[in-house]
Design an enzyme around this catalytic site. Sequence first.
Site, PDB file in Angstrom:
ATOM      1  N   THR A  51       1.370  -7.997  10.985  1.00  0.00           N
ATOM      2  CA  THR A  51       0.899  -9.184  11.696  1.00  0.00           C
ATOM      3  C   THR A  51       2.055  -9.964  12.288  1.00  0.00           C
ATOM      4  O   THR A  51       1.903 -10.644  13.303  1.00  0.00           O
ATOM      5  CB  THR A  51       0.097 -10.084  10.735  1.00  0.00           C
ATOM      6  N   TYR A 139       3.897  -0.895   0.745  1.00  0.00           N
ATOM      7  CA  TYR A 139       2.874  -1.283   1.710  1.00  0.00           C
ATOM      8  C   TYR A 139       2.287  -0.016   2.323  1.00  0.00           C
ATOM      9  O   TYR A 139       2.964   0.699   3.060  1.00  0.00           O
ATOM     10  CB  TYR A 139       3.512  -2.187   2.760  1.00  0.00           C
ATOM     11  N   LYS A 167       0.617  -3.117  -1.857  1.00  0.00           N
ATOM     12  CA  LYS A 167      -0.293  -3.660  -0.841  1.00  0.00           C
ATOM     13  C   LYS A 167      -0.968  -2.481  -0.161  1.00  0.00           C
ATOM     14  O   LYS A 167      -0.331  -1.725   0.576  1.00  0.00           O
ATOM     15  CB  LYS A 167       0.472  -4.494   0.183  1.00  0.00           C
TER      16      LYS A 167
END
Length: 313
Positions: A51, A139, A167
Amino acid sequence: MDRNDVTWHGYWTAVPTPFNEDGTLALDLLRELLDFYIGEGVHGMLVNGTTGEWFSQSADERRLVAETALQAVAGRVPVVIGCTSYTADEVASFARHAIDAGASGLASTPPPYAKPFDAEIVAFYEDIAAAVDAPMMIYNWPHGTSVDIGTELAERLVGIDTVVAFKDSTPDAEQFYRSSRAVVDRVRVFGPYMTTAGYEQLREHGGDGTIGGGTLFGRADPEFWEAHWRGDEDAARVHAERNERLLDELWLPGGWAGRYGHYASQLKALMAILGQPGGTVRRPRLPVTDEASLEALREILERESLVPAEAGR
């Protein structure tokens, strides 16, 4: 290290990096945005993740964004810095800078573009751990790496000494639930618990948090977790149902892109409608500018009472 070496939990924002219309970093907006998130009660932040559009920043810009964020947050909540890059040495370089600047830890996907085999992914994270003695969040971002860390591989990775969190952004919800159950006793697990099915998994098997793109709901997102912690299942379910509706209306299956623009592009358009200081995107991302899409986004937010309905509707 393991999950007990950190206190990471709850609703974290994956922080968008604001850019000006001319493509320069909008650091004042970044500071304003971080203060907004803290005011809404978020429990932590991930900076320079997907993001945050790390891929369109130079190495110096990535370090500047990390420094700016850490100075602005000033220890009020944990901040993990995204250090994803193509080699373990590059990840380690970003990570050492982040830790020296005050970060709570580092995060990295497997190396993008390379599409590594499982053994290569394990070696990649082992090399990072050997180079940087700091808490690491693995991640899993299949849409950006072309590899999906499944349950068996996740179990191997959480055995690496500095790995304390996972994550998981797999588009396969059932795989996420399996992986969460398999590793949550050893590392902090962040993933899609804020849906009706996800909340049931959280209740029955445990879990630690969700890292969402900013926050469209504001205070209600961290409040979901606080309701769960205090045992208010009804309140948590109400928000899970509301969040699931919004996810279905706004994002493509798996959440990798929006229905009206790419992920950061649509998110920043929504933030602008909500009055949040998000700035704009930087190429290769393009902003959402057509009136039909912007009107559709506003109508979705209106239906969830996140903005007032315009007169005449």
